[in-house]
Design an enzyme around this catalytic site. Structure first.
Site, PDB file in Angstrom:
ATOM      1  N   LYS A 187       0.839  -1.203   0.000  1.00 13.37           N
ATOM      2  CA  LYS A 187       0.000   0.000   0.000  1.00 13.37           C
ATOM      3  C   LYS A 187       0.879   1.260   0.000  1.00 13.37           C
ATOM      4  CE  LYS A 187       0.686   0.929   4.570  1.00 13.37           C
ATOM      5  NZ  LYS A 187       1.005   2.197   5.271  1.00 13.37           N
ATOM      6  N   THR A 244      -3.645   5.608   3.818  1.00  9.93           N
ATOM      7  CA  THR A 244      -2.300   5.996   3.391  1.00  9.93           C
ATOM      8  C   THR A 244      -2.327   6.832   2.116  1.00  9.93           C
ATOM      9  OG1 THR A 244      -1.555   3.884   4.309  1.00  9.93           O
ATOM     10  CG2 THR A 244       0.030   5.116   3.045  1.00  9.93           C
TER      11      THR A 244
END
Length: 336
Positions: A187, A244
């Site tokens: 990610k 994120t």
């Protein structure tokens, strides 16, 4: 329970405070005496401004702080996991659970970090991975947060769940340690790309497309390595990806913004004060893993070209948009 957190960065400090709030005895280890002294003198971590460090939190630079601990949190940067785990091996109590909260893939071996830790500390210590959408800045302030602990040993997973579960921190368990680690590491690559989109002035549509197709790539590689596809629809997958890619707390997204504005990867990292941008390292490891497994990851490939070969992110985006047409479910079975 007597516990220790190895690594006094923002995340390690936030987790030490969470353990302390739950009534555990906690030692927070710093790599340097200067860092430990600064924490002691100021009463706070500069990366967690306004969050006080209680007097009962033991601040130390001695790795012997893990002696007598039933659980040890390993919160170093990914590149330091192997060396630190090696030093811990002779100090750990028999059966102590090692809780890995670093995110990444080892550079040269392409091993997942739980595999690295297990190699160094031996099989007598269960290794668990704690991950999910959890900015340290928010966990440190007691903002309600949900994460997942993955471990092949269910008893160890339940122990970690009990250690951290609180009014502000909800912990789920999972046996899929590979899936949780892959989601945690990759990610960061997609967050760098999302930041690039922001830096180039692209809109919400572009970022939503990038995140969704990026998650598809992450899951594709994870399944090839033995992970469960369902894991990527959970906290360690889509949950961590959302937080994120969309928050300015994310160093990876901030670095990506600078790259999208025309900075090189090295200039972007330097502008962040030299802070560890895990997605930079993970992009190279992910490319090697994908090549080795024969898994198609065009976004990750594009990220690698921008970060390591100096490619123009605008040209890479155009190449991604010009790829041959595809079925979203990647199979024609949906039409039968």
């Amino acid at each position: 329970m007597k516990t220790a957190v190895i690594g006094s960065g923002a995340w390690g400090t936030a987790l030490a405070l969470a353990l302390l709030e739950n009534g555990n005895e906690v030692a927070l280890w710093s790599y340097s005496g200067e860092e430990s002294a600064r924490l002691r003198e100021t009463g706070e971590n500069p990366m967690l401004r306004g969050v006080a460090l209680p007097e009962e939190l033991v601040l130390t630079t001695e790795l012997d702080c893990v002696k007598g601990c039933g659980a040890v949190v390993l919160a170093t940067p990914s590149f330091a996991v192997r060396g630190t785990a090696r030093q811990l091996r002779e100090r750990l109590e028999p059966g102590a659970v090692v809780i890995l909260v670093s995110k990444g893939i080892e550079k040269d071996s392409c091993l997942l970090l739980h595999q690295v830790a297990a190699e160094e500390i031996g099989g007598e210590h269960p290794v668990a991975v704690l991950s999910g959408p959890s900015h340290a800045e928010e966990v440190g302030r007691g903002v309600p947060t949900g994460v997942v602990v993955a471990c092949e040993d269910r008893t160890a997973a339940l122990l970690v769940q009990d250690l951290f579960m609180s009014r502000c921190l909800r912990i789920y368990t999972s046996p899929d340690i590979v899936g949780v680690e892959i989601g945690a590491a990759l990610k960061n690559v997609i967050a760098l790309c999302a930041g690039c989109c922001d830096g180039m002035g692209c809109g919400d549509n572009t970022k939503a497309m990038l995140m969704t197709r990026g998650l598809t790539e992450i899951a594709r590689l994870g399944v090839a390595l033995g992970a469960k596809k369902e894991t990527f629809a959970g906290l360690a997958g889509v949950g961590d990806l959302i937080v994120t890619c969309t928050s300015m707390h994310s160093r990876n997204r901030r670095a990506g913004i600078l790259i999208g504005q025309g900075k090189t990867a090295q200039q972007a990292i330097a502008e962040l004060g030299g802070a560890v941008v895990e997605g930079y390292y993970a992009a190279a490891s992910a490319k090697r893993l994908a090549d080795r497994a024969g898994v198609e990851m065009p976004i990750t490939q594009g990220a690698y070209e921008v970060l390591y070969e100096g490619a123009d992110p605008r040209k890479v985006l155009k190449q991604l948009m010009d790829r041959e047409r595809r079925d979203e479910l990647e199979t024609e079975q949906s039409w039968i």
